[in-house]
Write an enzyme that holds these catalytic residues in place. Structure first.
Site, short mmCIF file in Angstrom:
data_model
loop_
_atom_site.label_atom_id
_atom_site.label_comp_id
_atom_site.label_asym_id
_atom_site.label_seq_id
_atom_site.Cartn_x
_atom_site.Cartn_y
_atom_site.Cartn_z
N GLU A 45 0.80 -1.23 0.00
CA GLU A 45 0.00 0.00 0.00
C GLU A 45 0.83 1.28 0.00
OE1 GLU A 45 -2.75 -0.50 3.27
OE2 GLU A 45 -3.61 -2.30 2.38
N ASN A 91 2.04 -5.17 -3.17
CA ASN A 91 0.62 -5.44 -2.90
C ASN A 91 -0.13 -4.14 -2.61
OD1 ASN A 91 -1.45 -7.51 -2.26
ND2 ASN A 91 -1.33 -6.73 -0.15
N HIS A 116 -10.57 -5.73 -2.42
CA HIS A 116 -11.66 -5.48 -1.47
C HIS A 116 -12.75 -4.75 -2.25
CE1 HIS A 116 -9.27 -6.81 1.89
NE2 HIS A 116 -8.30 -5.98 1.56
N GLU A 153 -6.45 -10.40 -1.37
CA GLU A 153 -7.28 -10.14 -0.17
C GLU A 153 -8.75 -10.04 -0.55
OE1 GLU A 153 -5.78 -6.82 2.15
OE2 GLU A 153 -3.70 -7.38 1.77
O1 G3I Z 1 -5.51 -7.73 18.98
C1 G3I Z 1 -5.90 -6.42 19.42
C2 G3I Z 1 -6.63 -6.52 20.74
O2 G3I Z 1 -5.75 -7.03 21.71
C3 G3I Z 1 -7.14 -5.14 21.10
O3 G3I Z 1 -7.88 -5.20 22.27
C4 G3I Z 1 -8.01 -4.57 19.98
C5 G3I Z 1 -8.48 -3.15 20.29
O4 G3I Z 1 -8.49 -2.36 19.14
O5 G3I Z 1 -7.24 -4.53 18.82
C6 G3I Z 1 -6.79 -5.81 18.38
O6 G3I Z 1 -6.03 -5.63 17.23
C7 G3I Z 1 -6.75 -5.39 16.05
C8 G3I Z 1 -6.36 -6.44 15.03
O7 G3I Z 1 -6.98 -6.15 13.79
C9 G3I Z 1 -6.77 -7.85 15.44
O8 G3I Z 1 -8.17 -7.94 15.51
C10 G3I Z 1 -6.37 -3.99 15.55
O9 G3I Z 1 -6.86 -3.02 16.42
C11 G3I Z 1 -6.95 -3.78 14.18
O10 G3I Z 1 -6.42 -2.57 13.66
C12 G3I Z 1 -6.55 -4.91 13.26
O11 G3I Z 1 -7.17 -4.72 12.01
C13 G3I Z 1 -6.53 -5.35 10.93
C14 G3I Z 1 -6.16 -4.31 9.89
O12 G3I Z 1 -5.62 -4.97 8.75
C15 G3I Z 1 -5.13 -3.34 10.43
O13 G3I Z 1 -4.71 -2.46 9.46
C16 G3I Z 1 -7.51 -6.36 10.34
O14 G3I Z 1 -7.71 -7.43 11.27
C17 G3I Z 1 -6.96 -6.93 9.04
O15 G3I Z 1 -7.94 -7.69 8.40
C18 G3I Z 1 -6.57 -5.79 8.12
O16 G3I Z 1 -6.00 -6.33 6.96
C19 G3I Z 1 -5.61 -5.38 5.96
C20 G3I Z 1 -4.38 -5.92 5.29
O17 G3I Z 1 -3.37 -6.18 6.24
C21 G3I Z 1 -3.86 -4.95 4.23
N1 G3I Z 1 -4.91 -4.60 3.29
C22 G3I Z 1 -6.17 -4.13 3.86
C23 G3I Z 1 -6.69 -5.15 4.89
C24 G3I Z 1 -8.02 -4.71 5.46
O18 G3I Z 1 -7.92 -3.52 6.19
#
Ligand code: G3I
Length: 300
Positions: free
Chosen positions: A127, A169, A205, A232
């Site tokens: 990105e 990517n 997406h 993705e």
């Molecule tokens: O694990 C912590 C937890 O301990 C905490 O209490 C909670 C509170 O916010 O956060 C949890 O972490 C989260 C994590 O996902 C696991 O669920 C993060 O906040 C959250 O930001 C994170 O989101 C991920 C996101 O990337 C971050 O940028 C998504 O799961 C994941 O699906 C998403 O994936 C991205 C790809 O890497 C890149 N392309 C876009 C795609 C979708 O956004």
């Protein structure tokens, strides 16, 4: 064939899913994962904040959980991701200049070395291009270290794991538009100058419509001499969800260098989106979108 992975293998392709480590202890989840998919991406566990929470102190425990599950179950692994403006550990977020460049390169080297020999493809850089009509780079602390930061990351990754395919990517690059053209120009330049790049990932997406230039976009990158992958995929729930999934699958099958498709999750309840964008519903039932993909993979 009756599963996504086996159906994709008929044409030498893979069919993957993004997985959070926390689900690997849920047997209803792993039953579907193991049955249907043959490529695994760690949804968050190999990112910079997860793997280097303190500078120079690496933590591979959750990434290894996913890698070990994949390898023990005969799956291949996509690495996601070595360098990204987002999900940086706190210590990195306020770094800049040559100090940041060195820290980024060390991160790439250490993580790619740890997983050396286990990774089919790495999303080396994620990105890095801007949305909108500029076709240029996204501003970030990494970009401000110099425009050559991307090629420096690719060279470091190649040195650390010469056997892994190295991918760029990005999202909103799923049709021919200013952003995808900016990336196209970068890849063309990398190929011309011998910068090591093997593949480009199109996150896909998607909303309710299928970009009309989707296949042509994949093809123009393939014609540069790189593999392309859908990395993705997820699609907004609605009347058109199955159609869009089917069209994406057919577009990949029509491009010989499109080597595989990964969906960004298994069941709707595990998605990062709240619009039920996946192939299995929250109870693990196959949705119409599942059958659209399977039929396309089977040549229907
Ligand atoms: O694990 C912590 C937890 O301990 C905490 O209490 C909670 C509170 O916010 O956060 C949890 O972490 C989260 C994590 O996902 C696991 O669920 C993060 O906040 C959250 O930001 C994170 O989101 C991920 C996101 O990337 C971050 O940028 C998504 O799961 C994941 O699906 C998403 O994936 C991205 C790809 O890497 C890149 N392309 C876009 C795609 C979708 O956004």
């Amino acid at each position: 064939e009756s599963t996504l992975g086996a159906a994709a293998e008929q044409s030498g392709r893979y069919f993957g899913a993004a997985v959070p480590a926390g689900r690997l202890s849920e047997s209803a989840y792993t039953t579907i994962l193991n049955r249907e998919f043959d490529m695994i991406t760690a949804e968050n566990e190999m990112k910079m904040d997860a793997t280097e929470p303190q500078q120079g102190q690496f933590n591979f425990s959750r990434g290894d959980q996913i890698a070990n599950w994949a390898l023990q179950n005969g799956k291949q692994l996509r690495g996601h991701t070595l360098a990204w403006h987002a999900q940086q550990p706190g210590w990195m977020q306020n770094m800049e200049g040559s100090q940041l460049r060195q820290a980024m390169l060390n991160h790439v080297t250490q993580v790619a070395t740890h997983y050396r020999g286990k990774i089919h493809s790495w999303d080396v850089v994620n990105e890095a291009f801007a949305d909108g009509g500029s076709g240029g780079r996204r501003d970030s602390n990494l970009q401000r270290t110099g425009n050559d930061w991307i090629e420096a990351a690719f060279r470091a990754a190649r040195a650390a794991d010469p056997g892994a395919k190295l991918c760029y990517n990005d999202y909103n690059t799923d049709g021919i538009n200013a952003k995808s053209t900016g990336i196209y120009n970068m890849v063309r330049d990398f190929k011309a100058r011998g910068v090591p790049i093997d593949c480009v990932g199109f996150q896909s997406h998607l909303g309710t419509s299928f970009p009309s230039s989707y296949q042509a976009n994949l093809q123009r990158f393939a014609d540069l001499g790189v593999d392309v992958q859908i990395t993705e995929l997820d699609v907004e729930q609605g009347n058109n969800q199955a159609n869009v999934y089917g069209a994406v699958t057919q577009a990949c099958l029509a491009v010989s260098r499109c080597t595989g498709i990964t969906v960004w999750g298994v069941r709707d309840d595990t998605s990062w989106r709240d619009d039920n964008p996946l192939l299995f519903d929250s109870s693990g039932n196959k949705k119409p979108a599942y059958y659209a993909v399977l039929d396309a993979l089977n040549g229907g």
